[in-house]
Design a protein around this motif. Structure first.
Motif, PDB file in Angstrom:
ATOM      1  N   SER A  56       0.810  -1.225   0.000  1.00  0.00           N
ATOM      2  CA  SER A  56       0.000   0.000   0.000  1.00  0.00           C
ATOM      3  C   SER A  56       0.839   1.269   0.000  1.00  0.00           C
ATOM      4  O   SER A  56       2.030   1.277  -0.267  1.00  0.00           O
ATOM      5  N   GLY A  57       0.187   2.385   0.331  1.00  0.00           N
ATOM      6  CA  GLY A  57       0.864   3.670   0.341  1.00  0.00           C
ATOM      7  C   GLY A  57       1.937   3.773   1.400  1.00  0.00           C
ATOM      8  O   GLY A  57       2.837   4.603   1.293  1.00  0.00           O
ATOM      9  N   ALA A 146      -3.478   8.860   2.200  1.00  0.00           N
ATOM     10  CA  ALA A 146      -2.276   8.920   1.372  1.00  0.00           C
ATOM     11  C   ALA A 146      -2.571   9.572   0.023  1.00  0.00           C
ATOM     12  O   ALA A 146      -1.770  10.377  -0.479  1.00  0.00           O
ATOM     13  N   GLY A 147      -3.712   9.248  -0.565  1.00  0.00           N
ATOM     14  CA  GLY A 147      -4.099   9.876  -1.826  1.00  0.00           C
ATOM     15  C   GLY A 147      -4.306  11.375  -1.669  1.00  0.00           C
ATOM     16  O   GLY A 147      -3.891  12.170  -2.518  1.00  0.00           O
ATOM     17  N   GLY A 148      -4.946  11.782  -0.576  1.00  0.00           N
ATOM     18  CA  GLY A 148      -5.151  13.205  -0.323  1.00  0.00           C
ATOM     19  C   GLY A 148      -3.842  13.948  -0.171  1.00  0.00           C
ATOM     20  O   GLY A 148      -3.658  15.037  -0.734  1.00  0.00           O
ATOM     21  N   LYS A 149      -2.884  13.355   0.565  1.00  0.00           N
ATOM     22  CA  LYS A 149      -1.575  13.979   0.750  1.00  0.00           C
ATOM     23  C   LYS A 149      -0.830  14.095  -0.579  1.00  0.00           C
ATOM     24  O   LYS A 149      -0.143  15.089  -0.845  1.00  0.00           O
ATOM     25  N   LEU A 332       4.965   9.332  -9.593  1.00  0.00           N
ATOM     26  CA  LEU A 332       3.747   9.656  -8.847  1.00  0.00           C
ATOM     27  C   LEU A 332       2.687   8.581  -9.078  1.00  0.00           C
ATOM     28  O   LEU A 332       1.915   8.244  -8.178  1.00  0.00           O
ATOM     29  N   ALA A 333       2.680   8.055 -10.304  1.00  0.00           N
ATOM     30  CA  ALA A 333       1.750   6.962 -10.599  1.00  0.00           C
ATOM     31  C   ALA A 333       2.076   5.742  -9.741  1.00  0.00           C
ATOM     32  O   ALA A 333       1.185   4.975  -9.368  1.00  0.00           O
ATOM     33  N   ALA A 334       3.364   5.572  -9.402  1.00  0.00           N
ATOM     34  CA  ALA A 334       3.749   4.450  -8.538  1.00  0.00           C
ATOM     35  C   ALA A 334       3.120   4.599  -7.164  1.00  0.00           C
ATOM     36  O   ALA A 334       2.677   3.621  -6.557  1.00  0.00           O
ATOM     37  N   ILE A 335       3.087   5.829  -6.655  1.00  0.00           N
ATOM     38  CA  ILE A 335       2.460   6.053  -5.351  1.00  0.00           C
ATOM     39  C   ILE A 335       0.963   5.786  -5.449  1.00  0.00           C
ATOM     40  O   ILE A 335       0.369   5.139  -4.585  1.00  0.00           O
ATOM     41  N   LEU A 336       0.354   6.284  -6.507  1.00  0.00           N
ATOM     42  CA  LEU A 336      -1.070   6.006  -6.716  1.00  0.00           C
ATOM     43  C   LEU A 336      -1.306   4.509  -6.835  1.00  0.00           C
ATOM     44  O   LEU A 336      -2.302   3.978  -6.342  1.00  0.00           O
ATOM     45  N   ALA A 337      -0.354   3.817  -7.512  1.00  0.00           N
ATOM     46  CA  ALA A 337      -0.485   2.363  -7.668  1.00  0.00           C
ATOM     47  C   ALA A 337      -0.487   1.681  -6.313  1.00  0.00           C
ATOM     48  O   ALA A 337      -1.301   0.791  -6.029  1.00  0.00           O
TER      49      ALA A 337
END
Length: 504
Positions: A56-57, A146-149, A332-337
């Motif tokens: 996860s994040g 995590a998505g909000g941050k 950044l897509a990796a974090i979203l992933a």
């Protein structure tokens, strides 16, 4: 935001939604098809899906943040997780795959518990479902935070907008494609995370003049950062209880529904060793990359004079200042992933529990397959809405939210899963008692206004330790009183025979 970043992120969103649509066309309309993908996952998809939904994040935000603040002492968490994940593949994966099929083709963990112990009262199912809904809503909320941050720190959007955008995309592909979509997107997301956690620390170390120079810089800032037995953030040595608490993260693996459901869905027991090799290799490299990102990212930020940075956003910060916008968008897509892979898995498990363990069990016993799939999709939306509501509280860190939920599942389900697969004479009462004691111990440990040496209980010892131990003791003691119901031990014997054949 740079055009290249927008292009990378836009492409990522399109691919995820495209996979969801593809999976929708490949999945049959049955409940087993929607919730378990028809038990047809290959080893590679199983491994990376389990890994991505697990990490996860917190892998790209929480763990680097802990390393950034505490130094090498945060590495004890990583060691515990690696050992726990390996033990999970050895002890649980093959056995759970066989037993869930024998136990009336169980497709959820509460379903398995009820069938394993022939629980006509349905108390096991109900309480297990309540545990799942409570702790997974907290867990899902950590991903939404995590998505909000991410959106706030990188895209200049409001924190609240980030919550809604992240959740909307995950809900869209989970809603459409079900378990197969979640597993396939997890596979892709796992690959993205792997590449990113190799690239970012390597480039950061290069910018610092090489590994040797980077290590010298760490020593100059604070030698305690390289002491695995001291917490650099507090300048205090770790106690035996402190190290045990960090290692005990590994105990959580045995009870995480969103991870072990992959074992229930793998195509064959013979695929488990391949899945284990792939999964453990992915995990070890990724965790080392996350730890190095936090440690050397701290050095880079210090050298640049950047102040006021949230430690949990160090990966985001490095991805934006060290890479071309097109590559930065990919990172950044990796974090979203990482965030989305876990949210989607948790949404689906919670949805399956609400659908099968509440809706069908108590409201609509004769519901059709189509009706149950619709109910499952409605549950996805409901849980996502509650998670967004909880995520509006910005005070909790990602790691805190994850640690609480991880401990809750590990203590409530971990001993129960293990003993159910290895203890022939385990009784329904023991299963029920162990689950309740584990969950209540964790909740007590988190919220009780008790201190040890001037510290809250959770700061003194990670709550999974007392929860796991007391749950195990409860199961062993209660199994001494009473006998399993008629036919339960015979089913266990059949399971043992089949697992011996499968493991030859």
């Amino acid at each position: 935001m740079a055009t290249g970043t927008i292009i990378s992120l836009g492409l990522y969103f399109v691919v995820m939604l495209g996979i969801g649509l593809f999976a929708y066309r490949q999945t049959d309309t049955s409940v087993e098809g929607y919730m378990l993908g028809g038990r047809q996952l290959g080893p590679a998809v199983t491994a990376l899906s389990a890994g991505a939904s697990d990490m996860s994040g917190w892998m790209l935000m929480g763990l680097p943040g802990a390393m950034y603040v505490s130094g090498l002492s945060a590495g004890w968490i990583a060691i515990g997780l690696v050992l726990g994940a390996f033990a999970n593949y050895i002890l649980v994966a093959p056995r759970l795959r066989v037993y869930t099929e024998l136990a009336n083709n169980a497709i959820t963990l509460p379903d398995y518990f009820e069938n394993r112990f022939d629980d006509n009262s349905r108390m096991l199912r109900v309480i297990a479902s309540v545990v799942i809904v409570i702790f997974f809503t907290l867990y899902t909320s950590s991903g939404v935070v995590a998505g909000g941050k991410l959106f706030e720190s990188s895209f200049g959007l409001s924190y609240e907008t980030g919550l809604y955008v992240t959740t909307a995309v995950v809900v869209a592909y989970t809603l459409v494609g079900g378990f197969m979509a979640v597993s396939m997107t997890d596979f892709v997301q796992g690959c993205i995370m792997f590449v990113s956690l190799v690239m970012v620390p390597i480039v950061t170390i290069s910018e610092l003049g090489g590994f040797g120079q980077a290590m010298d810089s760490v020593r100059e800032i604070d030698p305690a950062l390289l002491n695995a037995f001291a917490d650099a953030s507090t300048a205090e040595n770790l106690t035996f209880v402190g190290i045990l608490s960090l290692l005990a993260w590994g105990l959580g693996y045995f009870g995480q529904p969103h991870i072990i459901v992959r074992f229930m869905a793998i195509r064959s027991v013979k695929d488990v060793p391949t899945a284990r090799n792939i999964g453990m290799s992915w995990m070890i490299v990724s965790i080392i990359g996350a730890l190095m990102t936090g440690l050397f990212g701290m050095v880079y930020v210090t050298a640049q004079g950047t102040e006021g940075l949230d430690p949990e956003t160090i990966f985001i910060h490095l991805s934006q200042i060290l890479f071309h916008p097109l590559i930065g968008g990919f990172l950044l897509a990796a974090i979203l992933a990482a965030i989305m892979s876990t949210i989607s898995s948790q949404l689906l498990v919670t949805s399956s529990s609400l659908t099968g363990d509440f809706y069908q069990a108590f409201l609509r016993r004769d519901a059709s397959e189509t009706e149950l799939v619709i109910a499952g999709r409605a549950s996805v939306v409901l849980v996502a809405a509650v998670a967004i509501y909880l995520a509006y509280d910005r005070d909790s860190t990602i790691l805190d939210l994850v640690s609480n939920a991880w401990a809750g599942f590990g203590a409530a389900f971990g001993p129960l899963v293990l003993f159910s697969l290895f203890k022939r004479d385990m009784t329904r009462r023991a299963a029920l008692g162990g689950m309740v004691v584990g969950a209540l111990t964790v909740l007590f440990w988190i919220y009780a206004p008790i201190q040890v040496d001037g510290q809250p209980l959770t700061a003194w010892m990670y709550e999974i330790v007392p929860g796991f131990v007391l749950s195990s003791i409860t199961i062993l003691v209660l199994s001494k009183f009473g006998k399993p119901r008629e036919g339960v031990e015979e089913t266990f014997d059949a399971f043992q025979e089949k697992i011996r054949e499968e493991l030859k």
